[in-house]
Design an enzyme around this catalytic site. Structure first.
Site, mmCIF file in Angstrom:
data_model
loop_
_atom_site.group_PDB
_atom_site.id
_atom_site.type_symbol
_atom_site.label_atom_id
_atom_site.label_comp_id
_atom_site.label_asym_id
_atom_site.label_seq_id
_atom_site.Cartn_x
_atom_site.Cartn_y
_atom_site.Cartn_z
ATOM 1 N N LYS A 221 0.847 -1.198 0.000
ATOM 2 C CA LYS A 221 0.000 0.000 0.000
ATOM 3 C C LYS A 221 0.883 1.249 0.000
ATOM 4 C CE LYS A 221 -3.428 2.473 2.689
ATOM 5 N NZ LYS A 221 -4.364 2.501 3.799
ATOM 6 N N GLU A 227 10.554 -4.702 4.500
ATOM 7 C CA GLU A 227 10.634 -6.111 4.101
ATOM 8 C C GLU A 227 10.320 -6.277 2.617
ATOM 9 O OE1 GLU A 227 9.039 -4.902 6.709
ATOM 10 O OE2 GLU A 227 8.929 -6.310 8.384
ATOM 11 N N GLY A 282 -4.852 -1.677 5.028
ATOM 12 C CA GLY A 282 -4.035 -2.803 4.567
ATOM 13 C C GLY A 282 -4.702 -4.146 4.799
ATOM 14 N N ARG A 283 -5.229 -4.358 5.999
ATOM 15 C CA ARG A 283 -5.814 -5.667 6.323
ATOM 16 C C ARG A 283 -7.214 -5.844 5.740
ATOM 17 N NH1 ARG A 283 -4.774 -2.447 10.425
ATOM 18 N NH2 ARG A 283 -6.386 -1.611 11.767
ATOM 19 N N GLU A 368 -4.762 -6.625 14.811
ATOM 20 C CA GLU A 368 -4.262 -5.305 14.409
ATOM 21 C C GLU A 368 -5.398 -4.285 14.502
ATOM 22 O OE1 GLU A 368 -2.642 -4.276 10.330
ATOM 23 O OE2 GLU A 368 -0.733 -4.503 11.355
ATOM 24 N N HIS A 399 -5.419 -33.326 17.737
ATOM 25 C CA HIS A 399 -4.315 -34.175 18.192
ATOM 26 C C HIS A 399 -3.164 -33.331 18.703
ATOM 27 C CE1 HIS A 399 -6.339 -37.697 16.571
ATOM 28 N NE2 HIS A 399 -6.771 -36.850 15.648
ATOM 29 N N LYS A 527 9.128 -0.553 14.080
ATOM 30 C CA LYS A 527 9.711 -0.177 12.779
ATOM 31 C C LYS A 527 10.794 0.881 12.981
ATOM 32 C CE LYS A 527 5.563 -0.728 9.914
ATOM 33 N NZ LYS A 527 4.574 -0.027 9.118
HETATM 34 O O1 F6P Z 1 3.191 -2.774 9.745
HETATM 35 C C1 F6P Z 1 1.837 -3.005 9.629
HETATM 36 C C2 F6P Z 1 1.356 -2.739 8.251
HETATM 37 O O2 F6P Z 1 1.284 -1.375 8.013
HETATM 38 C C3 F6P Z 1 0.015 -3.400 8.004
HETATM 39 O O3 F6P Z 1 -1.033 -2.676 8.494
HETATM 40 C C4 F6P Z 1 0.038 -3.565 6.525
HETATM 41 O O4 F6P Z 1 -0.917 -4.478 6.085
HETATM 42 C C5 F6P Z 1 1.453 -4.033 6.329
HETATM 43 O O5 F6P Z 1 2.200 -3.293 7.263
HETATM 44 C C6 F6P Z 1 2.017 -3.846 4.952
HETATM 45 O O6 F6P Z 1 1.990 -2.512 4.556
HETATM 46 P P1 F6P Z 1 2.191 -2.106 3.048
HETATM 47 O O7 F6P Z 1 1.111 -2.732 2.253
HETATM 48 O O8 F6P Z 1 2.134 -0.613 3.035
HETATM 49 O O9 F6P Z 1 3.537 -2.618 2.613
#
Ligand code: F6P
Length: 574
Positions: A221, A227, A282-283, A368, A399, A527
Site C-alpha cells: 500500500k 521487508e 491494509g488488512r 491489528e 491431536h 519499525k
Molecule cells: O506494519 C503493519 C502494516 O502497516 C500493516 O497494516 C500492513 O498491512 C502491512 O504493514 C504492509 O503494509 P504495506 O502494504 O504498506 O507494505
C-alpha cells in the site's frame, strides 16, 4: 473536523451505560448455569439460536445465552448494548464514506470495493465507484492476458509462476484466499508468496523457478515497507542475474500500491501498476488490486463471485435488524465472553484444509484492528478489548492443542467452520471430517463427569483403586462454548461472505468498545527502532546506546559475524 474529532464517538463510557450494567447483573444472576442445563431446559434452543445469511449458517446455541423474557434474555440484552453503543450509526457512517478512522483522518471503504449495486459511494464529495470499476477492468484485462498466455515473459514464453512480494495485509489476504480456492486455480500458473525479510523465504520461493517465465507482483500500500522493498530488490537482482535485461523488467514486474511515485522510483513503469486508495486499510485490502494474485489464480469471473459474496454479507449487515444480524451476533458473543465471562482468547478452527491460512489472516484482521487500549477520544480503556485469536485446521488441532480446550484451566470460546460438501469428495473422508467437527463441539459442551468415568471404568472391569486413581484425570468439566459456521462449500462466493462476516464482526466489537479498528499505531515503534538497530548492527564497534540487553545482543551478533574482532567489550559475553 480535526483528525481526532469524530461525531461517532460514544458519549458515555460503555461500562457506565445501563445496557452494560444490565448485563453485569444478568451475568451475576446466571451464576454457573451450564450449557448442558440450558439445553436440557430448552428443547427449542437450536432452532432459536441460529442465523443464516449470504449462504452461511451459524449455530450459536452452544453458548452461555439464557433465553427468557425481555430483561432476562442474554442475546436481547447484548443487542441492547449494541444499540446503546451506536453500532447502527457507526455502521451507516462507515458505508457512507464518513471519516470513521479519525486518527488517520480517513474513511474506511473496503465495502465500496465490493459494492456490486448501482449505489454511488461518496468520499470528499466524489463518487469513488467509477475509479474502482476502472481498476477492476484493468485487473481483468491484465489477468486474462496472463492466464491466456498472451502476456509473455521476455523470450516469448507464457508465464508459469507468479510471485507476490508483500507483507501483512499485502500478503496474508491474497495468500489465504489463493490457498482457500486452490481447487479453482489456473492449471499453468503456480502462485508463490514471499513476505519475510528473512532471505530464506525468497530463496526458497525462487528455487527451481525460471526467470523467463516468472512474474513478480510487488504489493505494498505504502511502497515504503522495508521487508517488501528488500525482497523486491533482491528479486530484481535474481531476475537480472538469470538472463533478464533492464528493458525486460516491465514484462516481469508489476506493482500494486497507492504510491505511484515510489513505484516509479523503484523502477516499475506506472503503466504496470494497479492502484488503490488510502481509504482502504491494509488488512481490508484483499478486495482491491491487492487481490490480483487471487484474480490470476481463479480468473476475473471467479474474483467477481468473491466480491459478490462479500457484497451479499454487506447487504445483510447493513439491513438486517441487530438481533438477526450475523456479524453483530458474532461480535456480541465475543464481547460477552471477553468482558462478562473474562475469556482472553478465541479459537478459529476451520475444518477445511484449504482454509489453513484463515486463522493467520484473522489474526491480523482482528488483533491489528482491536488490539487497542485507548478509546476513540484518547482516554484509556478500563475494560478488556480484542482477545487473542489463534487456530489451526481441524482435525489436526484435535491431536495437539485440543487437550487444553477440553481439560485446561482456560475457557476458550471457539468458532468451528466447516463446509457441508467437500471440494474433493473422496471415500468417507468428508463424513469423518464433519463427524469430528460436530463431535468436538458436543464434547466441549457436555464433558464427562467423574461419575460417568467411574461407571465406564467399572463396566470395563477396572478395580476400584485404578478407578479412583484415574477418574480425576479422565474427567471433563465440559461447559466450553462454541459457534459452528457452515457453508454448502467454500467456493469464491462463500469465502467472500465469510471474510466480510469477520470484518464486520471486528467492526462491531470496536463500536462497542469505542476503539478505532482502522489504525495500527502499535506497529510503528518496532519499525522505528529497527532502523536504529539496523544502523548499529553494522557499526563495526561495540554499541552502548541502548539498554544493556539490546547492547549485549547487538555486540554478540557483530562478534559472531566477525565485525568486532579483538574488541574486549564486556557485552561480548552477552
Ligand atoms: O506494519 C503493519 C502494516 O502497516 C500493516 O497494516 C500492513 O498491512 C502491512 O504493514 C504492509 O503494509 P504495506 O502494504 O504498506 O507494505
Amino acid at each position: 473536523m480535526t483528525p481526532t474529532q469524530d461525531t461517532t464517538v460514544q458519549d458515555t463510557p460503555v461500562q457506565d451505560k445501563p445496557a452494560w450494567q444490565a448485563l453485569v447483573e444478568h451475568r451475576r444472576a446466571m451464576g454457573d448455569t451450564s450449557l448442558k442445563r440450558l439445553f436440557e431446559d430448552d428443547p427449542g434452543r437450536f432452532d432459536a439460536l441460529q442465523l443464516e445469511a449470504a449462504g452461511l449458517f451459524l449455530d450459536f446455541s452452544k453458548n452461555h445465552l439464557v433465553r427468557g423474557p425481555a430483561g432476562d434474555d442474554t442475546h436481547a440484552l447484548l443487542v441492547e448494548l449494541a444499540r446503546a453503543s451506536g453500532v447502527e450509526r457507526r455502521r451507516d457512517a462507515m458505508f457512507a464514506g464518513e471519516i470513521v478512522n479519525p486518527t488517520e483522518g480517513r474513511a474506511s471503504l473496503h465495502t465500496a470495493l465490493r459494492n456490486r449495486s448501482e449505489r454511488s459511494v461518496m468520499v470528499d464529495g466524489q463518487d469513488v465507484m467509477p475509479d474502482i470499476r476502472t481498476v477492476l477492468a484493468r485487473l481483468r484485462t491484465f489477468s486474462e492476458r496472463v492466464r491466456s498466455g498472451d502476456w509473455t515473459g521476455h523470450d516469448g514464453q507464457a508465464i508459469t509462476d507468479v510471485v507476490n512480494i508483500g507483507i501483512g495485509g499485502s500478503d496474508l489476504g491474497p495468500l489465504m484466499a489463493v490457498e482457500a480456492l486452490a481447487p479453482f486455480a489456473h492449471e499453468r500458473l503456480s502462485m508463490h508468496f514471499v513476505s519475510n525479510v528473512d532471505g530464506s523465504h525468497l530463496v526458497k520461493a525462487l528455487k527451481g523457478l525460471d526467470p523467463a517465465t516468472t512474474l513478480f507482483i510487488v504489493a505494498s500500500k505504502t511502497f515504503t515497507t522495508q521487508e517488501t522493498l528488500t525482497n523486491a530488490h533482491s528479486a530484481r537482482e535474481w531476475f537480472l542475474a538469470g538472463g533478464g535485461a533492464e528493458a525486460d523488467i516491465a514484462q516481469h514486474f508489476v506493482a500494486v500500491s497507492t504510491n505511484a511515485q515510489a513505484v516509479s522510483a523503484f523502477g516499475i513503469d506506472t503503466d504496470n501498476m494497479f492502484g488503490f486508495w488510502d481509504w482502504v486499510g491494509g488488512r481490508y485490502s484483499l478486495w482491491s488490486a491487492i487481490g490480483l494474485p487471487l484474480m490470476l489464480s481463479i480468473g476475473a469471473d471467479g474474483f467477481e463471485r468473491f466480491l459478490d459474496g462479500g457484497h451479499a454479507m454487506d447487504e445483510h449487515f447493513r439491513s438486517a435488524p441487530l438481533a438477526g444480524n450475523l456479524p453483530v451476533t458474532l461480535a456480541l458473543l465475543s464481547v460477552w465472553y471477553t468482558n462478562f465471562r473474562h475469556c482472553r482468547s478465541h479459537l478459529i478452527a476451520p475444518y477445511d484444509q484449504y482454509l489453513h491460512r484463515f486463522p493467520a489472516y484473522l489474526q491480523q484482521l482482528t488483533m491489528e484492528s482491536n488490539g487497542k487500549s485507548v478509546h476513540m477520544d484518547g482516554t484509556p480503556v478500563t475494560i478488556s478489548t480484542g482477545p487473542i485469536v489463534w487456530g489451526e485446521p481441524g482435525t489436526n488441532g484435535q491431536h495437539a492443542y485440543f487437550q487444553l480446550l477440553h481439560q485446561g484451566t482456560h475457557v476458550i470460546p471457539a468458532d468451528f467452520i466447516v463446509p457441508l460438501e467437500s471440494l474433493n469428495p473422496l471415500g468417507e473422508h468428508h463424513e469423518l471430517l464433519l463427524a469430528n467437527c460436530f463431535a468436538q463441539t458436543e464434547a466441549l459442551m457436555v464433558g464427562k463427569s467423574t461419575d460417568e468415568v467411574r461407571r465406564e471404568m467399572r463396566a470395563a472391569g477396572k478395580d476400584d483403586a485404578t478407578i479412583e486413581a484415574l477418574a480425576p484425570h479422565r474427567t471433563f468439566a465440559g461447559d466450553r462454548p462454541s459457534n459452528t459456521l457452515t457453508a454448502q462449500r467454500f467456493d469464491a462466493f462463500a469465502l467472500g461472505a465469510l471474510i466480510a462476516l469477520y470484518e464486520h464482526k471486528v467492526f462491531v466489537e470496536a463500536c462497542i468498545w469505542d476503539i478505532n479498528p482502522f489504525d495500527q499505531w502499535g506497529v510503528e515503534l518496532g519499525k522505528q527502532l529497527a532502523s536504529a538497530v539496523h544502523a548499529d548492527l553494522s557499526a563495526g564497534h561495540t554499541v552502548d546506546s541502548h539498554d544493556a540487553s539490546t547492547n549485549g545482543l547487538l555486540n554478540r551478533a557483530m562478534r559472531a559475524r566477525g565485525l568486532l574482532a579483538g574488541d574486549a567489550d564486556s557485552s561480548q559475553q552477552g
